[in-house]
Design an enzyme around this catalytic site. Structure first.
Site, PDB file in Angstrom:
ATOM      1  N   GLU A 138      -5.169  -8.757   1.218  1.00  0.00           N
ATOM      2  CA  GLU A 138      -5.791  -8.375   2.499  1.00  0.00           C
ATOM      3  C   GLU A 138      -7.268  -8.167   2.244  1.00  0.00           C
ATOM      4  O   GLU A 138      -7.663  -7.579   1.236  1.00  0.00           O
ATOM      5  CB  GLU A 138      -5.254  -7.045   3.055  1.00  0.00           C
ATOM      6  CG  GLU A 138      -3.947  -7.118   3.758  1.00  0.00           C
ATOM      7  CD  GLU A 138      -3.469  -5.760   4.317  1.00  0.00           C
ATOM      8  OE1 GLU A 138      -4.307  -4.945   4.751  1.00  0.00           O
ATOM      9  OE2 GLU A 138      -2.248  -5.545   4.306  1.00  0.00           O
ATOM     10  N   GLU A 151       0.801  -1.225   0.000  1.00  0.00           N
ATOM     11  CA  GLU A 151       0.000   0.000   0.000  1.00  0.00           C
ATOM     12  C   GLU A 151       0.837   1.279   0.000  1.00  0.00           C
ATOM     13  O   GLU A 151       0.740   2.095   0.925  1.00  0.00           O
ATOM     14  CB  GLU A 151      -0.929   0.035   1.227  1.00  0.00           C
ATOM     15  CG  GLU A 151      -1.858  -1.152   1.343  1.00  0.00           C
ATOM     16  CD  GLU A 151      -2.901  -1.007   2.463  1.00  0.00           C
ATOM     17  OE1 GLU A 151      -2.731  -0.119   3.315  1.00  0.00           O
ATOM     18  OE2 GLU A 151      -3.872  -1.771   2.476  1.00  0.00           O
TER      19      GLU A 151
HETATM   20  C1  BGP Z   1      -4.320  -2.004   6.057  1.00  0.00           C
HETATM   21  C2  BGP Z   1      -2.833  -2.149   6.383  1.00  0.00           C
HETATM   22  C3  BGP Z   1      -2.574  -2.994   7.572  1.00  0.00           C
HETATM   23  C4  BGP Z   1      -3.609  -2.875   8.705  1.00  0.00           C
HETATM   24  C5  BGP Z   1      -5.061  -2.712   8.215  1.00  0.00           C
HETATM   25  C6  BGP Z   1      -6.057  -2.380   9.327  1.00  0.00           C
HETATM   26  O1  BGP Z   1      -4.513  -0.898   5.228  1.00  0.00           O
HETATM   27  O2  BGP Z   1      -2.096  -2.727   5.311  1.00  0.00           O
HETATM   28  O3  BGP Z   1      -1.264  -2.716   8.004  1.00  0.00           O
HETATM   29  O4  BGP Z   1      -3.220  -1.961   9.630  1.00  0.00           O
HETATM   30  O5  BGP Z   1      -5.136  -1.758   7.184  1.00  0.00           O
HETATM   31  O6  BGP Z   1      -6.146  -1.039   9.666  1.00  0.00           O
HETATM   32  P1  BGP Z   1      -6.820  -0.446  11.002  1.00  0.00           P
HETATM   33  O7  BGP Z   1      -6.184  -1.114  12.156  1.00  0.00           O
HETATM   34  O8  BGP Z   1      -6.552   1.016  10.947  1.00  0.00           O
HETATM   35  O9  BGP Z   1      -8.292  -0.738  10.966  1.00  0.00           O
END
Ligand code: BGP
Length: 463
Positions: free
Chosen positions: A367, A169
């Site tokens: 993801e 990302e």
């Molecule tokens: C994604 C990232 C992860 C993770 C996830 C959850 O964009 O790649 O690293 O952090 O988001 O995010 P959050 O904990 O802010 O809900």
């Protein structure tokens, strides 16, 4: 055996994703240097949810053997994590830390011995702190440092790893660091943001170049978070706003990494507004010559956009949302525990876009997942979280991924974010995403209902 409604292709990846800083812990151990998160937490612990910093991760650094055994028991045939740049090269450039080499070689080996394909990413938001002092990603020297670090990784672990990803990302550190103040250096300055974006794109290409020069047999790619962009209405103004939002947020990265060129329209627009980054002529050749083999696609939520009702003030600093406005669609389905819209069909729409407009590139869902605040409220008497909402969320997305596959999309796997509830930057442990819950104080792991469901699904290759 029960009959399945959705059977996935043979060899489909079932697994989950995490990153070094979010899972390892051991932030000051084993010769690791500070990264920007260790540094920031030391400076301003109050910024972090409940003042929990990166040292308090789920201790994968020490506990990887047990965690990998647990992964195997939950049906994983693949797992993505990252190498911590500051663990491997504590100063960001120069000396390699031998303890880190031992750790990563052992960890990767453990995955393989358990029949789990290691999917290794090189950069997940975690710049070594000394490089930030020298300008971070605004500086060309960071591009060179990254390519050198990547080459070290390929030489040290290239015999063990078949799937490499350069960055996770990259738009997030661009936006969060230079437009939204969620990452260091916490400034709001589009010119600096666009410089950083160009350096990420260039660094991706330089790392791929280094990889290919070594004649290794694996594949290499990048992981992008992509949200399909939907206009509020079919009015020409809303459609135009959506097109421009997509240009800035998705195509700005997707096109150079897959087609070797920035979108012409984006370049023209930035030029018109005097926002082009500094670059050297050969940068464009390197980008053109080093496109990816495989794409990781992180999908969380759609992007809904409308035309601006008021024109953006002409004298205000340049921002991409000058050309569009975000739109909260009435009646949209929400994950009320995280505040993000759930729109399962978005994953399908993007996969079709990749099929039709990006040469049907090999892609996997790197993801997807559901963050839940206060998740212990869903625990039963035995402390096992009854997360039926997460099972439903995964199933609903998998149905669309399955359909995309039957319609010819080259989609090869699904990784949930995440395996064990992990530390997540400024949010720390606010939103829990895991198949396994973590009691931070005792480091106890408890499989959630979704973990048991995931196991069945992975073993049956469908549901
Ligand atoms: C994604 C990232 C992860 C993770 C996830 C959850 O964009 O790649 O690293 O952090 O988001 O995010 P959050 O904990 O802010 O809900």
């Amino acid at each position: 055996m029960k009959s399945l409604q959705y059977t996935f292709p043979e060899g489909f990846w079932w697994g989950s994703a995490t990153s070094a800083t979010q899972a390892e812990g051991g932030a000051g151990e084993g010769g690791k240097g500070f990264n920007v998160w260790d540094f920031w937490y030391q400076q301003e612990p109050d910024k972090f949810h409940n003042q929990i910093g990166p040292a308090d991760a789920s201790s994968f650094y020490h506990n990887y053997k047990n965690d990998i055994a647990l992964m195997k028991s939950l049906g994983h045939n693949s797992f993505r994590t990252s190498i911590s740049w500051s663990r491997l090269i504590p100063e960001g450039v120069g000396e390699v830390n031998p303890e880190a080499v031992t750790f990563y070689r052992n960890m990767i080996d453990e995955l393989k011995q358990n029949g789990i394909e290691p999917v290794i990413n090189l950069y997940h938001f975690d710049l070594p702190a000394p490089l930030m002092e020298q300008g971070g990603w605004e500086s060309r020297s960071t591009v060179k440092a990254f390519a050198d670090y990547a080459e070290q990784c390929f030489k040290l672990f290239g015999d063990q790893v078949n799937y490499w990803f350069t960055q996770n990302e990259p738009i997030v550190p661009v936006e969060a660091g230079y437009l939204n103040v969620y990452h260091l250096p916490c400034v709001v300055d589009f010119r600096r943001a666009v410089q950083v974006a160009h350096h990420f794109v260039l660094a991706n290409a330089c790392a791929i170049d280094r990889y290919r020069r070594l004649n290794l047999t694996g594949k290499i790619g990048i992981i992008l978070n992509m949200s399909p962009t939907y206009p509020r209405s079919q009015s020409p103004e809303d459609i135009e706003a959506a097109r421009l939002a997509d240009l800035f947020n998705t195509r700005a990265f997707l096109e150079p990494v897959t087609k070797g060129k920035y979108p012409k329209e984006l370049v023209a627009l930035l030029k018109e507004h005097e926002q082009l980054p500094k670059y050297e002529r050969q940068d464009l050749d390197v980008i053109a010559a080093n496109t990816i083999d495989v794409l990781g696609f992180n999908y969380y939520q759609p992007r809904r956009v409308k035309a601006r009702t008021e024109p953006y003030p002409a004298d205000a600093p340049f921002v991409p949302w000058k050309f569009y406005d975000y739109y909260a669609m009435p009646g949209r389905k929400m994950n009320k525990h995280r505040g993000w819209e759930i729109y399962e069909k978005g994953v399908y729409d993007t996969l079709l876009d990749l099929r039709d407009n990006y040469n049907n590139i090999e892609v996997y869902i790197s993801e997807n997942g559901m963050g839940v605040e206060g998740e212990m409220a869903f625990a039963n008497a035995a402390g096992e979280i009854q997360d039926d909402y997460r099972i439903e969320f995964i199933q609903d997305h998998l149905q669309w991924i399955h359909r995309a596959h039957t319609e010819g999309c080259n989609v090869r796997g699904y990784h949930l974010w995440t395996f064990i509830d992990c530390w997540s930057w400024l949010n720390a442990y606010k939103n829990r995403y895991g198949l396994v819950s973590l009691d931070l104080a005792t480091q106890t792991r408890t499989v959630k209902k979704s973990g048991h469901w995931f196991r069945e699904t992975a073993i049956n290759n469908g549901f």
